[in-house]
Design a protein around this motif. Sequence first.
Motif, PDB file in Angstrom:
ATOM      1  N   CYS A  30     -19.704  18.410  43.887  1.00 54.73           N
ATOM      2  CA  CYS A  30     -20.044  17.361  42.932  1.00 54.73           C
ATOM      3  C   CYS A  30     -20.526  16.101  43.637  1.00 54.73           C
ATOM      4  N   HIS A  31     -19.855  15.719  44.718  1.00 56.36           N
ATOM      5  CA  HIS A  31     -20.297  14.540  45.465  1.00 56.36           C
ATOM      6  C   HIS A  31     -21.732  14.721  45.971  1.00 56.36           C
ATOM      7  N   LEU A  32     -22.020  15.875  46.549  1.00 54.38           N
ATOM      8  CA  LEU A  32     -23.378  16.109  47.047  1.00 54.38           C
ATOM      9  C   LEU A  32     -24.378  16.073  45.890  1.00 54.38           C
ATOM     10  N   GLN A  33     -24.002  16.707  44.785  1.00 54.31           N
ATOM     11  CA  GLN A  33     -24.885  16.721  43.610  1.00 54.31           C
ATOM     12  C   GLN A  33     -25.162  15.299  43.123  1.00 54.31           C
ATOM     13  N   ARG A  34     -24.122  14.470  43.064  1.00 57.20           N
ATOM     14  CA  ARG A  34     -24.277  13.091  42.588  1.00 57.20           C
ATOM     15  C   ARG A  34     -25.150  12.271  43.539  1.00 57.20           C
ATOM     16  N   PHE A  35     -25.130  12.630  44.823  1.00 58.17           N
ATOM     17  CA  PHE A  35     -25.982  11.925  45.782  1.00 58.17           C
ATOM     18  C   PHE A  35     -27.378  12.520  45.867  1.00 58.17           C
ATOM     19  N   GLY A  36     -27.657  13.528  45.034  1.00 51.39           N
ATOM     20  CA  GLY A  36     -29.017  14.044  44.933  1.00 51.39           C
ATOM     21  C   GLY A  36     -29.345  15.207  45.828  1.00 51.39           C
TER      22      GLY A  36
END
Length: 302
Positions: A30-36
């Motif tokens: 999720c963190h990676l996804q939120r950072f694009g």
Amino acid sequence: MVLVLGESLFDVFPASNSRRFGGAPFNFACHLQRFGYPVTLVSRVGADSDGQEILDILGRYNFDLSFIQVDPLHATGQAIVSLDSQGVASYNFPENSAYDHLHLDDMPFPDAQPPELVYLGSLLQRSDAARAQVQKLLARLPRKTRIFYDVNLRAGCDRREIVEDTLRYAQVLKINDAELGWIGARFYPEASEQNCIAGLFDDFPAMRLIMVTRGEHGSHLFTRQGEEAHAPAHSITLADTVGAGDAFSAAAVIGLLKGWDIATINTRAAAFSAAICGIAGAIPADASFYRQQAFAHFRHLG
């Protein structure tokens, strides 16, 4: 693309009669996804209401649900969370959950391309069947794919064979100081911490980077070439430590993908981990949290 293998489950907080969707693989992804960053999460849930809720949540986060398996026989996983007076979490994981039966044989890679990096931990491999599936997948990855092993020892997966099998493939190892002590006691009895680190590099030729998180004592990175980088802990108002290590791992992977030096990786990973400790739970409810952090420009740095 980053491929994330692991459990999907609900963190259950009996003291407050509440729960949150979580698990280290989701937190990390999720963190990676939120950072694009493009991420594919591979997991398994039960054919139950919890499993459907997880599918709905992952859909809202725009994960590809075709890589989330639905198990008709086993329940969706849970982590029973207890917090001590300092907000430090401990976990209990019911056995024989859906993720213990993950199928990876002949799984196609997303877009038919091998991933740039694969993230995995230990809990997914607590059953012999799941561990065999994971090890077979790791064996068929091309050499250019980096394996990021976040040990994340928990009751039921704290077995030498799980750790040793995965260390044979890992290029990057992330552990906390207690886990480093666990490894030292089983692999290098009576060795100093420094000699334990050296032993890991000597005995596992694929290993390139070892990251040790130490809570209030900061974090320490070591390379095969003998480089070291230390980052002190940040002073924050602590909410809880749920997901702190997952946040560190996510920020570190951003640095690895962008080719940052280890001092920069360590400093920014420590900062992100501290920020997550300042909120309740592992994932901010508001995506603007990421923009509000000084390190939210990760995606723009070379």
